[in-house]
Design a protein around this motif. Structure first.
Motif, PDB file in Angstrom:
ATOM      1  N   UNK A  43      13.022  -8.032  25.540  1.00  0.00           N
ATOM      2  CA  UNK A  43      14.022  -8.578  24.628  1.00  0.00           C
ATOM      3  C   UNK A  43      14.356 -10.078  24.877  1.00  0.00           C
ATOM      4  N   UNK A  44      14.633 -10.168  26.247  1.00  0.00           N
ATOM      5  CA  UNK A  44      14.829 -11.620  26.616  1.00  0.00           C
ATOM      6  C   UNK A  44      13.961 -12.609  26.229  1.00  0.00           C
ATOM      7  N   UNK A  45      12.630 -12.190  26.293  1.00  0.00           N
ATOM      8  CA  UNK A  45      11.607 -13.144  26.027  1.00  0.00           C
ATOM      9  C   UNK A  45      11.447 -13.257  24.538  1.00  0.00           C
ATOM     10  N   UNK A  46      11.428 -12.122  23.935  1.00  0.00           N
ATOM     11  CA  UNK A  46      11.428 -12.310  22.351  1.00  0.00           C
ATOM     12  C   UNK A  46      12.399 -12.891  21.697  1.00  0.00           C
ATOM     13  N   UNK A  47      13.662 -12.525  21.859  1.00  0.00           N
ATOM     14  CA  UNK A  47      14.719 -12.992  20.995  1.00  0.00           C
ATOM     15  C   UNK A  47      15.466 -14.172  21.740  1.00  0.00           C
ATOM     16  N   UNK A  48      14.979 -14.603  23.214  1.00  0.00           N
ATOM     17  CA  UNK A  48      15.686 -15.876  23.662  1.00  0.00           C
ATOM     18  C   UNK A  48      17.124 -16.043  23.412  1.00  0.00           C
ATOM     19  N   UNK A  49      18.050 -15.239  23.762  1.00  0.00           N
ATOM     20  CA  UNK A  49      19.333 -15.200  23.476  1.00  0.00           C
ATOM     21  C   UNK A  49      20.114 -16.149  24.323  1.00  0.00           C
ATOM     22  N   UNK A  50      21.383 -16.567  23.949  1.00  0.00           N
ATOM     23  CA  UNK A  50      22.151 -17.508  24.476  1.00  0.00           C
ATOM     24  C   UNK A  50      22.740 -16.789  25.830  1.00  0.00           C
ATOM     25  N   UNK A  51      22.851 -15.402  25.773  1.00  0.00           N
ATOM     26  CA  UNK A  51      23.691 -14.872  26.842  1.00  0.00           C
ATOM     27  C   UNK A  51      23.106 -13.432  26.845  1.00  0.00           C
ATOM     28  N   UNK A  52      22.977 -12.892  28.054  1.00  0.00           N
ATOM     29  CA  UNK A  52      22.552 -11.499  28.409  1.00  0.00           C
ATOM     30  C   UNK A  52      23.577 -11.011  28.974  1.00  0.00           C
ATOM     31  N   UNK A  53      24.096  -9.669  28.708  1.00  0.00           N
ATOM     32  CA  UNK A  53      25.126  -9.017  29.561  1.00  0.00           C
ATOM     33  C   UNK A  53      24.282  -7.652  29.777  1.00  0.00           C
ATOM     34  N   UNK A  54      24.510  -7.608  31.340  1.00  0.00           N
ATOM     35  CA  UNK A  54      23.693  -6.361  31.859  1.00  0.00           C
ATOM     36  C   UNK A  54      24.316  -5.613  32.740  1.00  0.00           C
ATOM     37  N   UNK A  55      24.355  -4.436  32.508  1.00  0.00           N
ATOM     38  CA  UNK A  55      25.114  -3.409  33.481  1.00  0.00           C
ATOM     39  C   UNK A  55      23.893  -3.218  34.444  1.00  0.00           C
ATOM     40  N   UNK A  56      24.571  -2.788  35.618  1.00  0.00           N
ATOM     41  CA  UNK A  56      23.756  -2.953  36.953  1.00  0.00           C
ATOM     42  C   UNK A  56      22.837  -1.319  36.743  1.00  0.00           C
ATOM     43  N   UNK A  57      23.550  -0.613  36.010  1.00  0.00           N
ATOM     44  CA  UNK A  57      22.828   0.784  35.781  1.00  0.00           C
ATOM     45  C   UNK A  57      22.068   0.708  34.685  1.00  0.00           C
ATOM     46  N   UNK A  58      20.615   0.482  34.778  1.00  0.00           N
ATOM     47  CA  UNK A  58      19.724   0.520  33.677  1.00  0.00           C
ATOM     48  C   UNK A  58      18.676   1.717  34.249  1.00  0.00           C
ATOM     49  N   UNK A  59      17.770   2.228  33.090  1.00  0.00           N
ATOM     50  CA  UNK A  59      16.765   3.010  33.616  1.00  0.00           C
ATOM     51  C   UNK A  59      15.636   2.201  33.868  1.00  0.00           C
ATOM     52  N   UNK A  60      15.003   2.619  34.966  1.00  0.00           N
ATOM     53  CA  UNK A  60      13.762   2.217  35.398  1.00  0.00           C
ATOM     54  C   UNK A  60      14.003   0.846  36.445  1.00  0.00           C
ATOM     55  N   UNK A  61      14.711  -0.139  36.034  1.00  0.00           N
ATOM     56  CA  UNK A  61      14.894  -1.089  37.188  1.00  0.00           C
ATOM     57  C   UNK A  61      16.400  -1.264  37.198  1.00  0.00           C
ATOM     58  N   UNK A  62      17.007  -1.888  38.381  1.00  0.00           N
ATOM     59  CA  UNK A  62      18.372  -2.008  38.349  1.00  0.00           C
ATOM     60  C   UNK A  62      18.761  -3.125  37.627  1.00  0.00           C
ATOM     61  N   UNK A  63      19.909  -3.255  36.871  1.00  0.00           N
ATOM     62  CA  UNK A  63      20.381  -4.465  36.327  1.00  0.00           C
ATOM     63  C   UNK A  63      20.284  -5.734  37.106  1.00  0.00           C
ATOM     64  N   UNK A  64      20.574  -5.503  38.370  1.00  0.00           N
ATOM     65  CA  UNK A  64      20.652  -6.800  39.184  1.00  0.00           C
ATOM     66  C   UNK A  64      19.263  -7.430  39.539  1.00  0.00           C
ATOM     67  N   UNK A  65      18.085  -6.695  39.284  1.00  0.00           N
ATOM     68  CA  UNK A  65      16.996  -7.061  39.430  1.00  0.00           C
ATOM     69  C   UNK A  65      16.495  -8.075  38.153  1.00  0.00           C
ATOM     70  N   UNK A  66      17.043  -7.444  36.882  1.00  0.00           N
ATOM     71  CA  UNK A  66      16.902  -8.131  35.739  1.00  0.00           C
ATOM     72  C   UNK A  66      17.654  -9.565  35.687  1.00  0.00           C
ATOM     73  N   UNK A  67      18.708  -9.331  36.018  1.00  0.00           N
ATOM     74  CA  UNK A  67      19.727 -10.398  36.173  1.00  0.00           C
ATOM     75  C   UNK A  67      19.081 -11.579  37.028  1.00  0.00           C
TER      76      UNK A  67
END
Length: 195
Positions: A43-67
């Motif tokens: 979604x980050x690559x497709x939508x190219x948002x101005x802001x991404x708000x991520x919870x550390x608890x994600x399915x599959x990969x921790x939010x901190x890794x995505x951040x």
């Protein structure tokens, strides 16, 4: 930032709803929501948002890794919501790059303030990166012009001032940058040296 776009990533639908409500108060437009890490990156690559708000608890990969990925790629401003872990704070901050951190449980005012500060800092960093690139480009241009002046001085037996004027005149006459003129002089010199 009026009309800025945001994506919210959390495995917790209540978290996503609370964040959505908070950012609407800032006139942000929520363009996507997801519950897992791989989808968050897509979604980050497709939508190219101005802001991404991520919870550390994600399915599959921790939010901190995505951040971390989004921060180092400088794709958008990033806010990470996480539980406070004092023993891991130094390690965490060293790895994260530029990420706003908000401690859970979330309070709307705290989230709004963190989003605003993160967006401001992100924009400032982007401006500084542009300035750095501009300065690097100017320095490289100066080096090339200096080298071209040296070539002209040596090959034509003229002064530094005259060499500079020749480069400057060629630039104006041909309506190209002094860097392009300098590169052409250097290239011609190199070709002649190889003969």
């Amino acid at each position: 930032m009026f009309g800025a776009t945001v994506i919210i990533a959390s495995a917790d639908s209540n978290f996503r709803q609370m964040v959505k409500s908070a950012v609407k108060n800032l006139d942000y437009i929520v363009v996507g929501e997801c519950a897992d890490g791989p989808t968050a990156l897509k979604m980050a690559r497709n939508f190219q948002p101005d802001m991404f708000i991520i919870d550390d608890h994600l399915i599959g990969v921790p939010g901190r890794e995505i951040a971390k990925i989004l921060s180092f790629d400088r794709q958008c401003a990033v806010v990470l919501a996480m539980e406070f872990e004092i023993d891991k704070l130094d390690e965490f901050l060293g790895e994260m790059g530029v990420v706003g951190v908000v401690i859970k449980p979330l309070e709307e005012e705290q989230l709004i303030m963190t989003v605003q500060v993160t967006e401001h800092n992100y924009q400032r960093i982007k401006e500084l990166e542009k300035e750095i690139e501009s300065l690097k480009d100017a320095l490289e241009t100066r080096k090339l012009v200096e080298k071209a002046k040296g070539i002209l001085m040596e090959s034509l037996g003229i002064s530094e001032k005259e060499a500079f004027r020749k480069i400057q005149k060629q630039s104006m006459d041909k309506r190209i940058s002094m860097r392009a003129v300098a590169e052409a002089i250097i290239l011609a010199y190199d070709v002649n040296q190889k003969k």
